[in-house]
Motif scaffolding. Structure first.
Motif, PDB file in Angstrom:
ATOM      1  N   THR A  79       0.842  -1.200   0.000  1.00 42.94           N
ATOM      2  CA  THR A  79       0.000   0.000   0.000  1.00 42.94           C
ATOM      3  C   THR A  79       0.878   1.251   0.000  1.00 42.94           C
ATOM      4  O   THR A  79       0.613   2.206  -0.745  1.00 42.94           O
ATOM      5  N   LEU A 128      -6.890   5.682   1.163  1.00 42.33           N
ATOM      6  CA  LEU A 128      -6.127   5.112   2.276  1.00 42.33           C
ATOM      7  C   LEU A 128      -5.038   6.062   2.770  1.00 42.33           C
ATOM      8  O   LEU A 128      -4.563   5.937   3.900  1.00 42.33           O
ATOM      9  N   GLU A 182      -5.927   7.326   5.965  1.00 41.38           N
ATOM     10  CA  GLU A 182      -6.368   6.371   6.991  1.00 41.38           C
ATOM     11  C   GLU A 182      -5.168   5.748   7.692  1.00 41.38           C
ATOM     12  O   GLU A 182      -4.090   5.663   7.116  1.00 41.38           O
ATOM     13  N   TRP A 233      -5.090  -0.573   6.237  1.00 40.54           N
ATOM     14  CA  TRP A 233      -4.622  -0.784   4.865  1.00 40.54           C
ATOM     15  C   TRP A 233      -4.733  -2.254   4.481  1.00 40.54           C
ATOM     16  O   TRP A 233      -3.958  -3.088   4.948  1.00 40.54           O
TER      17      TRP A 233
END
Ligand code: FES
Ligand SMILES: [Fe+2]
Length: 386
Positions: free
Chosen positions: A10, A260, A263, A268
């Motif tokens: 990610t 994301l 976040e 993730w």
């Protein structure tokens, strides 16, 4: 996928998104057209890749019980894979030791042994011959010497590999890039043994067998070719690549990943925001979608470089027992599988016509197609044509 890998991927993906970038190889790669049209090239691929390498032939969940079997006529020998009463997987020539009849066709569950349809010689699921009808007519025929001829097979990580050459041994972990490689880690973490087969598609197509895999190995075609299907869902021309020996993992990034960035890492979940393509050398592409996995394989046909058999197996995490579950998976398959069957495959069949026409001597793989470069380079190396 392990949490640490999910977070690492990610982070790498968000970095690409932020910079509007992709993973690039050092240089372009000129792939000789011969690779797709030359019968001698194909003969080498068949002699090496489809004879000496372990080939992924099934998931464990395709054969959960004693007597469950699959057959495969695409690997160069008539192949039978069957689970025995001890739970072991066996691979044999699908060939009766009496006079050579095919023992079973397709897939299914054998009851009461493997009984040859021709004269009913009867074998145990572990290949041992147990009954010769009218045995008195076969003096001197020792049943212990008439077991089915076996092939090397390994079941691991919920997957089954066979090498179609008797007596050959293989180390599947080494082939996957080593026990400590990210590839083995990922395959282990997915626990494919707990999946369920949902659907299968098989087709005979007019293209070189490698073109099926080529189409999975670059998202440079996403916006133009998939403009109204999956194109709008993903970041065009953006991928992550990790290689593991001859294999690779390529991630195509869904636009949903963008959020994301705001976040906490704990949220993730990379597979939710990507499509992960595992190229399992030489001929299998495993596509992890958010909620299911597709196994795409292709095989050459006879000595024709411009034809192949494509097989897709679609596995889901829970059995589809209700009508609404079935409707859900039908819709889901429609997008994922039809995109490949109605867009990618016709696209590469068009490429095959172009390559066969003599209009070019090389395909040019751009720096934004690093997975494709890795695959084609490894193919060429493995047959001594690097
Ligand atoms: S060929 Fe199988 S029993 Fe005769
Ligand atoms: Fe595609």
């Amino acid at each position: 996928m392990r949490k640490a890998s999910s977070i690492e991927l990610t982070r790498r993906a968000l970095d690409l998104v932020e910079h509007g970038d992709t993973t690039r190889s050092d240089d372009i790669y000129m792939s000789p057209v011969e690779s797709y049209i030359c019968p001698e090239w194909l003969a080498q691929e068949k002699a090496i890749l489809f004879k000496e390498y372990p080939l992924l032939v099934a998931f464990s969940c395709d054969l959960p019980n004693a007597g469950d079997f699959i057959t495969n006529d695409d690997v160069g020998v008539p192949l039978l894979v069957i689970r025995d009463k001890k739970g072991q997987i066996n691979a044999f020539f699908n060939t009766c030791q009496h006079r050579g009849s095919k023992l079973v066709t397709g897939c299914g569950r054998a009851q009461g042994g493997l009984i040859c349809p021709y004269h009913a010689w009867n074998y145990e699921f572990d290949g041992e011959l147990k009954v010769i009808p009218d045995a008195v007519s076969f003096p001197g025929v020792n049943k212990a010497e008439r077991s089915l001829k076996s092939l090397p097979v390994v079941e691991k990580y919920g997957m089954i590999w066979v090498c179609p050459t008797p007596g050959k041994t293989f180390d599947i972990d080494a082939q996957l890039g080593g026990l400590s490689s990210g590839m083995v880690d990922d395959l282990k973490a997915y626990e494919f043994q707990n999946y369920h087969p949902y659907a299968q598609r098989r087709m005979h197509r007019k293209m070189n067998w490698k073109l099926l895999l080529d189409t999975f190995l670059e998202p440079y075609h996403f916006a133009p070719l998939h403009a109204t299907t999956v194109g709008p869902l993903v970041h065009h021309n953006m991928c992550l690549l990790d290689t593991y020996g001859q294999n690779l993992r390529e991630a195509v990034i869904r636009k949903s990943i963008d959020k994301l960035a705001d976040e906490p890492e704990d949220n993730w979940d990379f597979p939710l925001h990507s499509a992960l393509v595992y190229m399992l050398f030489p001929n299998a592409g495993l596509i992890m979608q958010r909620d299911h996995v597709e196994l795409w394989r292709s095989y050459p046909v006879a000595d024709k470089p411009d034809e192949c058999i494509v097989q897709m197996d679609y596995y889901i995490p829970e059995p589809a027992e209700t009508q609404s579950a079935k409707d859900h998976w039908e819709r889901n398959m429609d997008l994922a599988v039809n995109t490949v069957i109605k867009e990618d495959i016709p696209g590469v069949e068009g490429i095959q016509v172009g390559l066969s026409s003599g209009a070019l001597t090389h395909s040019t793989f751009g720096r934004c197609e690093p997975a494709l470069i890795h695959f084609q380079r490894e193919i060429a190396k493995s047959i001594g044509r690097a």
